[in-house]
Design a protein around this motif. Structure first.
Motif, PDB file in Angstrom:
ATOM      1  N   UNK A  99      64.585 -39.507  44.488  1.00 11.56           N
ATOM      2  CA  UNK A  99      65.855 -40.318  44.727  1.00 11.56           C
ATOM      3  C   UNK A  99      65.933 -41.189  43.573  1.00 11.56           C
ATOM      4  N   UNK A 100      64.769 -42.093  43.084  1.00 10.58           N
ATOM      5  CA  UNK A 100      64.979 -42.609  42.089  1.00 10.58           C
ATOM      6  C   UNK A 100      65.039 -42.005  40.962  1.00 10.58           C
ATOM      7  N   UNK A 101      64.389 -40.690  40.736  1.00 15.29           N
ATOM      8  CA  UNK A 101      64.503 -40.211  39.515  1.00 15.29           C
ATOM      9  C   UNK A 101      65.958 -39.654  39.370  1.00 15.29           C
ATOM     10  N   UNK A 102      66.696 -39.173  40.603  1.00 16.55           N
ATOM     11  CA  UNK A 102      68.182 -38.774  40.516  1.00 16.55           C
ATOM     12  C   UNK A 102      68.983 -39.858  40.074  1.00 16.55           C
ATOM     13  N   UNK A 103      68.737 -41.245  40.696  1.00 14.77           N
ATOM     14  CA  UNK A 103      69.507 -42.155  40.131  1.00 14.77           C
ATOM     15  C   UNK A 103      69.503 -42.745  38.800  1.00 14.77           C
ATOM     16  N   UNK A 104      67.982 -42.557  38.341  1.00 13.89           N
ATOM     17  CA  UNK A 104      67.801 -42.901  36.638  1.00 13.89           C
ATOM     18  C   UNK A 104      68.461 -41.821  35.864  1.00 13.89           C
ATOM     19  N   UNK A 105      68.554 -40.441  36.285  1.00 13.21           N
ATOM     20  CA  UNK A 105      69.141 -39.373  35.538  1.00 13.21           C
ATOM     21  C   UNK A 105      70.545 -39.601  35.661  1.00 13.21           C
ATOM     22  N   UNK A 106      71.016 -40.211  36.840  1.00 13.16           N
ATOM     23  CA  UNK A 106      72.639 -40.042  36.839  1.00 13.16           C
ATOM     24  C   UNK A 106      73.046 -41.171  35.937  1.00 13.16           C
ATOM     25  N   UNK A 107      72.318 -42.479  35.624  1.00 14.52           N
ATOM     26  CA  UNK A 107      72.592 -43.484  35.078  1.00 14.52           C
ATOM     27  C   UNK A 107      72.428 -43.120  33.675  1.00 14.52           C
ATOM     28  N   UNK A 108      71.519 -42.393  33.297  1.00 18.86           N
ATOM     29  CA  UNK A 108      71.310 -41.950  31.722  1.00 18.86           C
ATOM     30  C   UNK A 108      72.483 -41.169  30.948  1.00 18.86           C
ATOM     31  N   UNK A 109      72.856 -40.502  32.068  1.00 19.29           N
ATOM     32  CA  UNK A 109      74.202 -39.642  31.651  1.00 19.29           C
ATOM     33  C   UNK A 109      75.541 -40.272  31.637  1.00 19.29           C
ATOM     34  N   UNK A 110      75.640 -41.400  32.319  1.00 20.22           N
ATOM     35  CA  UNK A 110      76.955 -42.114  32.483  1.00 20.22           C
ATOM     36  C   UNK A 110      77.081 -43.161  31.288  1.00 20.22           C
ATOM     37  N   UNK A 111      75.973 -43.596  30.875  1.00 19.48           N
ATOM     38  CA  UNK A 111      76.122 -44.791  30.044  1.00 19.48           C
ATOM     39  C   UNK A 111      75.470 -44.536  28.493  1.00 19.48           C
ATOM     40  N   UNK A 112      76.036 -45.075  27.510  1.00 16.72           N
ATOM     41  CA  UNK A 112      77.296 -45.779  27.551  1.00 16.72           C
ATOM     42  C   UNK A 112      78.702 -45.067  27.377  1.00 16.72           C
ATOM     43  N   UNK A 113      78.597 -43.837  27.484  1.00 16.14           N
ATOM     44  CA  UNK A 113      79.675 -42.857  27.371  1.00 16.14           C
ATOM     45  C   UNK A 113      79.335 -41.666  28.618  1.00 16.14           C
ATOM     46  N   UNK A 114      80.092 -41.540  29.596  1.00 16.99           N
ATOM     47  CA  UNK A 114      79.837 -40.517  30.449  1.00 16.99           C
ATOM     48  C   UNK A 114      79.742 -39.144  29.852  1.00 16.99           C
ATOM     49  N   UNK A 115      78.600 -38.296  30.163  1.00 20.71           N
ATOM     50  CA  UNK A 115      78.462 -36.957  29.826  1.00 20.71           C
ATOM     51  C   UNK A 115      79.038 -36.052  31.018  1.00 20.71           C
ATOM     52  N   UNK A 116      80.233 -36.247  31.166  1.00 26.86           N
ATOM     53  CA  UNK A 116      80.617 -35.879  32.704  1.00 26.86           C
ATOM     54  C   UNK A 116      80.570 -34.461  32.987  1.00 26.86           C
ATOM     55  N   UNK A 117      80.843 -33.354  32.220  1.00 25.87           N
ATOM     56  CA  UNK A 117      80.887 -32.188  32.680  1.00 25.87           C
ATOM     57  C   UNK A 117      79.261 -31.836  33.194  1.00 25.87           C
ATOM     58  N   UNK A 118      78.376 -32.103  32.058  1.00 25.71           N
ATOM     59  CA  UNK A 118      76.851 -32.054  32.236  1.00 25.71           C
ATOM     60  C   UNK A 118      76.349 -32.731  33.513  1.00 25.71           C
ATOM     61  N   UNK A 119      76.785 -33.970  33.616  1.00 26.00           N
ATOM     62  CA  UNK A 119      76.391 -34.584  34.854  1.00 26.00           C
ATOM     63  C   UNK A 119      76.863 -34.108  36.051  1.00 26.00           C
ATOM     64  N   UNK A 148      70.928 -37.887  49.083  1.00 23.39           N
ATOM     65  CA  UNK A 148      71.925 -37.771  49.966  1.00 23.39           C
ATOM     66  C   UNK A 148      73.015 -37.001  49.165  1.00 23.39           C
ATOM     67  N   UNK A 149      72.582 -35.747  49.531  1.00 23.47           N
ATOM     68  CA  UNK A 149      73.573 -34.708  48.741  1.00 23.47           C
ATOM     69  C   UNK A 149      75.099 -34.686  49.318  1.00 23.47           C
ATOM     70  N   UNK A 150      75.240 -35.086  50.570  1.00 24.89           N
ATOM     71  CA  UNK A 150      76.542 -35.243  51.213  1.00 24.89           C
ATOM     72  C   UNK A 150      77.281 -36.190  50.422  1.00 24.89           C
ATOM     73  N   UNK A 151      76.773 -37.436  50.145  1.00 24.05           N
ATOM     74  CA  UNK A 151      77.451 -38.434  49.372  1.00 24.05           C
ATOM     75  C   UNK A 151      77.711 -38.083  48.116  1.00 24.05           C
ATOM     76  N   UNK A 166      79.357 -27.870  53.162  1.00 23.24           N
ATOM     77  CA  UNK A 166      79.251 -26.855  54.482  1.00 23.24           C
ATOM     78  C   UNK A 166      77.887 -26.568  55.077  1.00 23.24           C
ATOM     79  N   UNK A 167      77.063 -26.528  53.678  1.00 21.81           N
ATOM     80  CA  UNK A 167      75.597 -26.271  53.964  1.00 21.81           C
ATOM     81  C   UNK A 167      74.999 -27.318  54.665  1.00 21.81           C
ATOM     82  N   UNK A 168      75.502 -28.510  54.239  1.00 23.45           N
ATOM     83  CA  UNK A 168      74.625 -29.894  54.680  1.00 23.45           C
ATOM     84  C   UNK A 168      75.288 -30.262  56.080  1.00 23.45           C
ATOM     85  N   UNK A 169      76.380 -29.498  56.612  1.00 28.51           N
ATOM     86  CA  UNK A 169      76.780 -29.842  57.924  1.00 28.51           C
ATOM     87  C   UNK A 169      77.994 -31.056  57.736  1.00 28.51           C
TER      88      UNK A 169
END
Length: 945
Positions: A789-809, A827-830, A856-859
């Motif tokens: 989860x920490x790696x996911x958050x770090x990766x997501x932040x890295x692609x967001x700033x300073x300009x969002x790499x939106x499609x790839x993210x 938290x894949x549902x979130x 749907x797969x996550x219920x």
């Protein structure tokens, strides 16, 4: 015997109408090209004079240039004559858009010449001439007349082709004439006509009634029947011959020569002997000649020459031109005079003409070199003629007129013995010509011959080293890196001076870089840098820094930027403007790979544009397209691609294949996949052996598959891309397909414990972020949910700033969410719930459907489909307003700017502009303030404060 000239143009009503229409269209801003084609004497020049008169009556300037028979060794002769005359009679244009092109125009205009001519390609020169003509045309328009193109050089024809292809929106008419014989000019006219950028008027012979009408117009009275019969029988409907025969037989139908040669001979023989000698001498000088050469040739006074020219004018043999120039009434007249001379007479006149030219113009530049070479050959002095031709080749090379240079140099070599000094000089220049022209096979042949000659004759070490260095450049141009390195290695660095040794080592570094031998390139460039810094060889030093910076960019963007900044500082302090601009260009590219900023790219582009570095502008437009692609802004991306593709096609630049690849990305994002595949197919046709480009093409196809949420097909495309990359490493890393391949490979194979290793170093932010997502997947598979989860958050932040790499993210979050659902972490549902409205707002229905499948797969509860969240009043629905337009209308009513609306709705500003335009049309409002009030009234949005 006075010459008879027809006061009107007979039998050319259709041609005159076409000419008048073309002149009028140019005056109104619809320029074009019109070609008059036909045999000698058919009336081409008379029609051009009529067109010029029409233009001048409408206050349109007319520029005139001509091809000349002896002018083939000097490039751009007709254009130079026309442009110089155009500037001589009017103020220089002050158009700021012309400033970057002045160095190129210095080939024609002496006062615009600089120490360096900048980009010497013919297409850049074509654009320079186009802009100069447009500036001279102003609001009234302009006619450029170029006659006798059957004698024009290849470079003139190349520039004319460029002009013809690009005159449609200018106030310029290009009017050309050429004989209807087998020659490059006729081939060009036919090719232009086929692609509808030139109108060809082929002039036919006059029919019998028109010959009769012309005779009546010439004589101003009835023509005797027997004379009309002669005209019909002897002239073949050629207007010139009608005039010539009337001149000879207007008063006596019984005396009619059988051929034009007899007509001309009769007039020449009727001259005083002293006058006849002047006319014969002038004929040897050419169809157009400078009278000032005649006194020394004929060994008489200026006054006697003037008297002879007056007599020749009265006889209809010559006519006065502007300045000191005269011309024979027709090329046929001059040819007839030459044919009537005995061979030894022609040789003697040529010998005297050569002496006169070399005495009055010892530098033999431009047209004088052409004439001197022609006269030397006519006089039988082949070696002297060859020497002059070699100098003409050097001049053409300096001007970038490579085709003309090659022609005259090969001609020079053919005139002398193969082992002569002149042949050796010709080869030296020809070798450089062929290198610059990219004719690698011929360049290898000639340069190898030079090396063998130098070894056989014990040539200097420097000359031999320069030849090997040139041969290395030939192989490098062809991408033959091993052969290029072999040539450099064959030079003993201890046998040459320090200056050449640095150039050789720098070339070795560049060859090593091109061949992906990065360690070798780094070591060589480092040595060059140190030595050149000590020697004060600033340009070599800067070039070495650029090599080092390009290598560093593969793994350390910060270090590469420091190297480029140092190169820029040194270049600017040394006054090396072009090198400094190239360093700025590299800095901007490196910066964009990390920050996705556009300001540095735009500044570098403007700097390159101001220098006239069109190739650099195209590369920077390509980088801007790449940046917009990474930011998922397809509309501005398509505009950057359009600029790059347009310039690449127009200037025949190497950026075209990669620009077409980016066109494919934009077309996929804009929902035009068939167009994308067409663009990709053209890119591959243009560069079939470029493996890195092949990898990019497969990456774009993976992009299309991922846009359709087809993971398996995307992975297959990415595998093929990685295979291509691994076979041809590239100095510029950063393709996002690499990070996507790492992540998708891991997600697709549940048995894979660690991400696969990429084929290239990972230096940019988006690839680092994508690989960090892969780390999250790998950690989740080990059961370490917290670290994942920490790696996911770090990766997501890295692609967001300073300009969002939106499609790839969003793709990375979708793929990672699938793995998280399977492995039970995060938290894949979130994540999916956050991303779904973004994808729907972008119209990405297939991706949105894939995200709903994850929920749907996550219920989880799957939100209702739909675009736009605004409750739409019936009034708006009746106007055809869509849900997304209603969303925009609400925010417009709040007084928000387009960019802010775009950020709120995750759309591009250009898309918002289009929505606002449609809202104005559908609601009947005329301006934005009215639309704000309308929104507040209909939707209940609070009015803007």
């Amino acid at each position: 015997m006075s010459a008879v000239r027809c006061p009107t143009i007979i039998g050319r009503s259709a041609e005159l109408s076409a000419l008048q229409a073309a002149v009028a269209a140019a005056r109104l801003g619809r320029g074009g090209t019109l070609a008059l084609v036909g045999p000698p004497g058919i009336g081409k020049s008379r029609l051009t004079r009529q067109a010029a008169a029409t233009a001048q009556a409408w206050d349109m300037p007319v520029l005139v240039g001509r091809g000349v028979e002896a002018g083939g060794s000097t490039a751009f002769r007709p254009l130079g004559e026309a442009l110089l005359a155009g500037l001589r009679r009017r103020p220089e244009p002050t158009d700021p858009e012309l400033v970057p092109f002045r160095p190129a125009l210095g080939r024609f205009i002496p006062q615009w010449r600089t120490a360096t001519t900048g980009d010497d390609s013919l297409v850049v020169l074509g654009e320079a001439v186009l802009r100069l003509l447009a500036a001279l045309a102003g609001e009234h328009g302009l006619v450029l007349v170029l006659e006798d193109l059957h004698w024009a050089d290849p470079e003139t024809l190349a520039v004319l082709e460029y002009l013809a292809d690009n005159l449609a929106e200018e106030r310029v008419l290009l009017l050309v004439t050429t004989r209807d014989e087998h020659c490059p000019a006729v081939g060009l006219v036919r090719a232009l006509a086929e692609r509808h950028t030139c109108s060809e008027l082929t002039l036919a012979s006059l029919d019998i009634s028109e010959v009769d009408a012309m005779a009546v117009a010439c004589l101003g009275a009835d023509v005797p029947t027997d004379l009309l019969a002669v005209l019909r029988r002897r002239t073949g409907g050629i207007p010139l011959l009608v005039e010539e025969l009337l001149t000879a037989g207007a008063n006596s139908a019984a005396v009619v020569p059988a051929t034009v040669a007899e007509l001309v001979a009769g007039r020449v023989n009727a001259l005083h002997p002293a006058h006849r000698r002047c006319v014969e001498a002038a004929a040897v000088l050419g169809a157009r000649f400078d009278w000032r050469l005649l006194p020394s040739m004929v060994q008489t006074t200026d006054a006697d020459v003037h008297a002879a020219l007056r007599a020749a004018i009265r006889a209809g043999l010559v006519q006065a031109q502007q300045g000191d120039r005269f011309t024979f009434h027709h090329a046929l007249s001059r040819d007839a005079i030459l044919d009537a001379l005995l061979p030894p007479e022609r040789v003697e006149w040529a010998r005297r003409g050569f002496a006169a030219v070399t005495a009055s113009h010892p530098e033999l530049d431009s047209e004088w070199g052409d004439l001197a070479a022609d006269l030397a050959l006519r006089a039988g002095d082949a070696e002297r003629g060859a020497v002059i031709l070699v100098e003409a080749g050097r001049r053409n090379l300096a001007q970038g007129a490579l085709a003309s240079a090659e022609t005259v140099l090969r001609r020079a070599a053919a005139l002398v013995a193969k082992d002569s000094a002149v042949a050796a000089d010709a080869d030296e220049v020809l070798s450089e010509v062929l290198v610059q022209a990219g004719k690698t096979d011929d360049a290898v042949t000639v340069t190898t011959r030079i090396i063998r000659r130098l070894r056989r004759t014990a040539g200097t070490h420097r000359a031999l080293a320069e030849a090997h260095l040139r041969l290395a450049r030939v192989h490098a141009t062809a991408g033959e890196w091993t052969a290029a390195a072999a040539q450099i290695d064959s030079v003993d660095p201890h046998s040459v001076d320090e200056d050449l040794r640095l150039q050789i080592t720098l070339a070795a570094a560049q060859v090593a870089l091109g061949g992906a031998r990065f360690d070798d390139a780094r070591g060589l460039a480092t040595n060059v840098f140190g030595a050149s810094e000590r020697a004060g060889a600033w340009e070599v030093m800067c070039q070495a820094l650029l090599v080092l910076g390009r290598i560093a960019r593969r793994g350390d963007l910060a270090s590469s930027e420091e190297l480029f900044e140092r190169a820029q500082a040194v270049a600017e302090s040394a006054g090396l403007a072009v090198v400094a601009a190239r360093a700025l260009y590299e800095i901007a590219i490196s910066d964009a790979q990390e920050s996705l900023r556009l300001d540095r790219l735009d500044a570098a582009r403007e700097r390159a544009r101001s220098l006239g570095d069109i190739a650099a502008v195209a590369v920077l437009d390509l980088q801007r397209a790449a940046t917009f692609a990474t930011r998922w802004e397809p509309e501005p991306m398509m505009e950057a691609v359009r600029l790059c593709v347009s310039a690449s096609r127009r200037f025949r630049l190497a950026t075209l294949p990669k620009a077409l690849v980016f066109a494919g990305v934009a077309q996929i994002d804009l929902g035009r996949p068939a167009e994308a595949e067409t663009s990709l197919a053209e890119a591959l046709r243009l560069a079939p052996e470029d493996l890195h480009l092949l990898g990019e093409v497969w990456g774009v196809r993976a992009h299309a598959s991922l846009t359709a949420a087809d993971n398996s097909r995307a992975l297959e495309h990415l595998r093929r891309a990685m295979q291509a990359y691994s076979r041809q490493p590239n100095e510029v890393t950063g393709s996002p397909w690499i990070g996507l391949w790492v992540l998708l490979s891991l997600v697709a194979d549940p048995n894979l414990a660690v991400p696969p290793s990429p084929p290239d170093p990972i230096t940019n932010r988006w690839n680092r972020g994508l690989i960090r997502f892969a780390d999250a997947v790998a950690l989740g598979r080990t059961g370490d949910a917290v670290a994942a989860a920490a790696a996911f958050a770090e990766a997501d932040s890295q692609l967001r700033k300073p300009v969002d790499v939106l499609w790839h993210r969003l793709q990375a979050r979708r793929l990672t969410a699938a793995a998280a659902i399977a492995d039970g972490w995060g938290d894949p549902v979130k994540w999916a719930s956050e991303d779904l409205p973004l994808l729907e707002a972008r119209g990405q229905q297939q991706l949105a459907a894939a995200v709903r499948g994850l929920l749907r797969r996550a219920g989880a509860v799957v939100p209702r489909r739909g675009r736009g969240n605004t409750n739409m009043p019936a009034t708006l629905r009746a106007f055809g307003v869509t849900n997304r337009e209603a969303d925009v209308l609400v925010l417009v009513g709040e007084g928000r700017a387009n960019r802010e609306i775009a950020e709120r709705l995750f759309l591009s500003p250009r898309t918002i502009e289009k929505h606002v335009e449609r809202l104005l049309a559908k609601t009947g409002t005329r301006r934005r303030t009215e639309l704000v009030a309308y929104a507040a009234r209909i939707l209940g949005a609070p009015p803007a404060s």
